[in-house]
Design a protein around this motif. Structure first.
Motif, PDB file in Angstrom:
ATOM      1  N   ALA A  88       7.575  -1.898  10.178  1.00 40.24           N
ATOM      2  CA  ALA A  88       6.354  -1.798  10.992  1.00 40.24           C
ATOM      3  C   ALA A  88       5.192  -1.263  10.164  1.00 40.24           C
ATOM      4  O   ALA A  88       4.045  -1.702  10.307  1.00 40.24           O
ATOM      5  CB  ALA A  88       6.602  -0.900  12.204  1.00 40.24           C
ATOM      6  N   ALA A  89       5.479  -0.324   9.270  1.00 42.17           N
ATOM      7  CA  ALA A  89       4.426   0.219   8.410  1.00 42.17           C
ATOM      8  C   ALA A  89       3.893  -0.839   7.454  1.00 42.17           C
ATOM      9  O   ALA A  89       2.683  -0.942   7.225  1.00 42.17           O
ATOM     10  CB  ALA A  89       4.967   1.424   7.638  1.00 42.17           C
ATOM     11  N   ALA A  90       4.804  -1.634   6.875  1.00 36.81           N
ATOM     12  CA  ALA A  90       4.372  -2.671   5.938  1.00 36.81           C
ATOM     13  C   ALA A  90       3.490  -3.716   6.614  1.00 36.81           C
ATOM     14  O   ALA A  90       2.628  -4.316   5.960  1.00 36.81           O
ATOM     15  CB  ALA A  90       5.594  -3.353   5.320  1.00 36.81           C
ATOM     16  N   LEU A  91       3.682  -3.915   7.916  1.00 38.57           N
ATOM     17  CA  LEU A  91       2.916  -4.922   8.649  1.00 38.57           C
ATOM     18  C   LEU A  91       1.738  -4.320   9.412  1.00 38.57           C
ATOM     19  O   LEU A  91       1.089  -5.006  10.199  1.00 38.57           O
ATOM     20  CB  LEU A  91       3.833  -5.652   9.639  1.00 38.57           C
ATOM     21  CG  LEU A  91       5.019  -6.404   9.031  1.00 38.57           C
ATOM     22  CD1 LEU A  91       5.916  -6.944  10.132  1.00 38.57           C
ATOM     23  CD2 LEU A  91       4.544  -7.532   8.127  1.00 38.57           C
ATOM     24  N   ALA A  92       1.451  -3.041   9.200  1.00 39.32           N
ATOM     25  CA  ALA A  92       0.453  -2.330  10.007  1.00 39.32           C
ATOM     26  C   ALA A  92      -0.925  -2.963   9.885  1.00 39.32           C
ATOM     27  O   ALA A  92      -1.452  -3.111   8.775  1.00 39.32           O
ATOM     28  CB  ALA A  92       0.391  -0.867   9.588  1.00 39.32           C
ATOM     29  N   PRO A  93      -1.550  -3.315  11.027  1.00 41.07           N
ATOM     30  CA  PRO A  93      -2.906  -3.868  10.983  1.00 41.07           C
ATOM     31  C   PRO A  93      -4.000  -2.808  10.978  1.00 41.07           C
ATOM     32  O   PRO A  93      -5.168  -3.132  10.769  1.00 41.07           O
ATOM     33  CB  PRO A  93      -2.973  -4.689  12.282  1.00 41.07           C
ATOM     34  CG  PRO A  93      -2.060  -3.966  13.219  1.00 41.07           C
ATOM     35  CD  PRO A  93      -0.964  -3.364  12.381  1.00 41.07           C
ATOM     36  N   SER A  94      -3.634  -1.554  11.264  1.00 40.27           N
ATOM     37  CA  SER A  94      -4.639  -0.492  11.326  1.00 40.27           C
ATOM     38  C   SER A  94      -4.013   0.810  10.847  1.00 40.27           C
ATOM     39  O   SER A  94      -2.781   0.951  10.779  1.00 40.27           O
ATOM     40  CB  SER A  94      -5.145  -0.311  12.760  1.00 40.27           C
ATOM     41  OG  SER A  94      -4.110   0.191  13.604  1.00 40.27           O
ATOM     42  N   PHE A  95      -4.861   1.785  10.545  1.00 41.50           N
ATOM     43  CA  PHE A  95      -4.366   3.073  10.071  1.00 41.50           C
ATOM     44  C   PHE A  95      -3.604   3.803  11.176  1.00 41.50           C
ATOM     45  O   PHE A  95      -2.597   4.462  10.907  1.00 41.50           O
ATOM     46  CB  PHE A  95      -5.534   3.927   9.574  1.00 41.50           C
ATOM     47  CG  PHE A  95      -5.108   5.151   8.814  1.00 41.50           C
ATOM     48  CD1 PHE A  95      -4.496   5.047   7.589  1.00 41.50           C
ATOM     49  CD2 PHE A  95      -5.322   6.424   9.340  1.00 41.50           C
ATOM     50  CE1 PHE A  95      -4.092   6.173   6.880  1.00 41.50           C
ATOM     51  CE2 PHE A  95      -4.935   7.551   8.649  1.00 41.50           C
ATOM     52  CZ  PHE A  95      -4.312   7.427   7.411  1.00 41.50           C
ATOM     53  N   GLY A  96      -4.050   3.674  12.422  1.00 41.69           N
ATOM     54  CA  GLY A  96      -3.340   4.294  13.536  1.00 41.69           C
ATOM     55  C   GLY A  96      -1.937   3.736  13.696  1.00 41.69           C
ATOM     56  O   GLY A  96      -0.983   4.476  13.948  1.00 41.69           O
ATOM     57  N   TRP A  97      -1.794   2.410  13.549  1.00 40.84           N
ATOM     58  CA  TRP A  97      -0.479   1.766  13.603  1.00 40.84           C
ATOM     59  C   TRP A  97       0.404   2.311  12.484  1.00 40.84           C
ATOM     60  O   TRP A  97       1.592   2.584  12.689  1.00 40.84           O
ATOM     61  CB  TRP A  97      -0.663   0.254  13.467  1.00 40.84           C
ATOM     62  CG  TRP A  97       0.608  -0.560  13.444  1.00 40.84           C
ATOM     63  CD1 TRP A  97       1.546  -0.577  12.464  1.00 40.84           C
ATOM     64  CD2 TRP A  97       1.070  -1.476  14.440  1.00 40.84           C
ATOM     65  NE1 TRP A  97       2.561  -1.434  12.771  1.00 40.84           N
ATOM     66  CE2 TRP A  97       2.299  -2.013  13.983  1.00 40.84           C
ATOM     67  CE3 TRP A  97       0.559  -1.904  15.661  1.00 40.84           C
ATOM     68  CZ2 TRP A  97       3.027  -2.941  14.711  1.00 40.84           C
ATOM     69  CZ3 TRP A  97       1.291  -2.842  16.388  1.00 40.84           C
ATOM     70  CH2 TRP A  97       2.502  -3.354  15.926  1.00 40.84           C
ATOM     71  N   LEU A  98      -0.162   2.455  11.311  1.00 40.11           N
ATOM     72  CA  LEU A  98       0.594   2.962  10.170  1.00 40.11           C
ATOM     73  C   LEU A  98       1.092   4.380  10.429  1.00 40.11           C
ATOM     74  O   LEU A  98       2.236   4.724  10.099  1.00 40.11           O
ATOM     75  CB  LEU A  98      -0.280   2.912   8.919  1.00 40.11           C
ATOM     76  CG  LEU A  98       0.361   3.315   7.590  1.00 40.11           C
ATOM     77  CD1 LEU A  98       1.596   2.491   7.299  1.00 40.11           C
ATOM     78  CD2 LEU A  98      -0.647   3.188   6.454  1.00 40.11           C
ATOM     79  N   LEU A  99       0.266   5.223  11.029  1.00 38.04           N
ATOM     80  CA  LEU A  99       0.689   6.585  11.363  1.00 38.04           C
ATOM     81  C   LEU A  99       1.859   6.572  12.358  1.00 38.04           C
ATOM     82  O   LEU A  99       2.814   7.336  12.214  1.00 38.04           O
ATOM     83  CB  LEU A  99      -0.486   7.364  11.951  1.00 38.04           C
ATOM     84  CG  LEU A  99      -1.612   7.757  10.976  1.00 38.04           C
ATOM     85  CD1 LEU A  99      -2.794   8.338  11.747  1.00 38.04           C
ATOM     86  CD2 LEU A  99      -1.117   8.761   9.949  1.00 38.04           C
ATOM     87  N   ALA A 100       1.783   5.686  13.368  1.00 36.99           N
ATOM     88  CA  ALA A 100       2.869   5.592  14.350  1.00 36.99           C
ATOM     89  C   ALA A 100       4.160   5.112  13.688  1.00 36.99           C
ATOM     90  O   ALA A 100       5.258   5.609  14.008  1.00 36.99           O
ATOM     91  CB  ALA A 100       2.466   4.649  15.484  1.00 36.99           C
ATOM     92  N   ALA A 101       4.050   4.164  12.768  1.00 32.26           N
ATOM     93  CA  ALA A 101       5.234   3.668  12.069  1.00 32.26           C
ATOM     94  C   ALA A 101       5.864   4.761  11.215  1.00 32.26           C
ATOM     95  O   ALA A 101       7.094   4.864  11.112  1.00 32.26           O
ATOM     96  CB  ALA A 101       4.863   2.459  11.206  1.00 32.26           C
TER      97      ALA A 101
END
Length: 379
Positions: A88-101
């Motif tokens: 999920a982190a590798a596919l993150a479209p936004s910084f918020g998504w990356l934090l959640a991953a």
């Protein structure tokens, strides 16, 4: 220790390698990440803080709540969650998504590392626990040697997402290996929410665990921002940063071995005293002056040796403190590592915004003085 035990211990080390690489790989790709999402490097440091904070809260609760489940099943579930979070982190479209991953990765890691430690101690049996812990946690040190530098190289060469995609693939590999080779029904002391509450109420036990948070916190004041320091002060880029991180990793391997030997010779407490004193000197020496590049490399190696010597004596100290509550203590100690990482990353970010890169070592040494005071008070 039967003939299959060493192989099983190395399997647990593989699981820790995956967790170590995934947890710390953002340190090596902090600058590409910050550039990709349009955030500052101190803001990108929140990727470490979110992982660490989630791990710190969730790990002891998860270990206690799942105390009666099969250990192999827990390791498989942990690696599965970790790999899903990395993907999920590798596919993150936004910084918020990356934090959640990153938070999802922390939930998986919070199961794997403490469960692997308690399984390793049980598999080894009395008299071989130090050796077993050195092997199991050797996976984390090997992640510093190979995983983090390789992730940094990938991040600079092919983009930050490639490093996390590799972590996801390795998590799947580790999951399949654990499911195939680790036996069912490994018996460890049963953890429960009641036993967790009992340890949390014990000042002596929590004081011993708090030392971990302070020691690691001091290290992370500098370590979280090691790549920006090397880029800004020494003009290094992809290959230079990767090489310095590789030196740090080699120091981690040497330190893991040295920590085991020192623990056997002078005992865990005196080993930890020595490490605190060494760190209080090494961190300011690393960041205050500007050195020739060869001296910087030597300092990073020695700093890492005296940092990663910490794990075995601290684990041995906790195991001797209360063998019955071993799973809970190991889970809390693993959480304390990430509490310290959160504390150190946040303090380092504040220093970066204020006094600047050169002051990182001084603030790290100040926090190390608190760790030393905690160790002295715990006696």
């Amino acid at each position: 220790m039967d003939a299959s035990t060493p192989r099983q211990l190395w399997l647990l080390a593989l699981a820790n390698f995956v967790i170590g690489m995934g947890a710390f790989v953002v340190v090596g790709v902090l600058s590409p990440l910050a550039q990709a999402f349009g955030v500052t490097r101190p803001e990108a440091g929140a990727l470490m803080s979110v992982y660490a904070g989630t791990y710190a809260v969730a790990s002891p609760l998860l270990v206690a709540a799942t105390g009666r489940l099969d250990r192999r099943l827990l390791l498989v579930l942990g690696l599965g969650l970790f790999g899903l979070g990395a993907l999920a982190a590798a596919l993150a479209p936004s910084f918020g998504w990356l934090l959640a991953a990153r938070a999802l990765m922390a939930l998986g890691g919070g199961l794997v590392t403490p469960v692997a430690a308690s399984v390793g101690v049980v598999l080894a049996g009395p008299g071989r626990q130090g050796q077993a812990l050195a092997i199991v946690f050797g996976g984390l040190t090997l992640a510093q040697v190979l995983g983090v530098p390789a992730g940094a190289w990938l991040g600079y060469a092919f983009g930050w997402a490639s490093a996390l995609a590799v972590v996801a693939a390795l998590a799947l590999l580790g999951l399949l290996a654990v499911a195939a080779a680790l036996p069912r029904g490994i018996r460890v002391p049963v953890a429960s929410l009641a036993s967790l509450a009992g340890v949390l109420r014990s000042g002596r036990r929590m004081g011993a665990v708090a030392f971990t948070a302070l020691f690691i916190g001091a290290l992370y004041v500098c370590y979280t921002f090691l790549a920006p320091l090397l880029e800004t002060l020494y003009g290094l880029s992809r290959d230079g940063v990767t090489g310095m991180l590789a030196l740090f990793g080699l120091g981690a391997v040497a330190g893991n071995a040295m920590g085991g030997r020192l623990t056997d010779r002078i005992g865990p407490r005196w080993t930890l005293v020595l490490l605190c004193l060494a760190q209080a000197v090494l961190m300011p020496a690393l960041t205050l002056p500007t050195w020739p590049l060869a001296v910087v490399g030597a300092l990073i190696f020695v700093w890492s040796v005296f940092a990663w010597s910490f794990m075995v004596p601290q684990q041995a100290r906790l195991a001797a403190l209360d063998p019955v509550q071993l799973p809970v203590l190991f889970a809390l100690n693993a959480s304390a590592i990430y509490v310290g990482a959160t504390l150190g990353s946040a303090l380092g970010g504040a220093v970066l915004k204020g006094p600047g890169l050169h002051a990182l070592g001084l603030f790290g040494a100040a926090l190390m003085a608190l760790a030393f005071a905690s160790l002295a008070a715990g006696r």
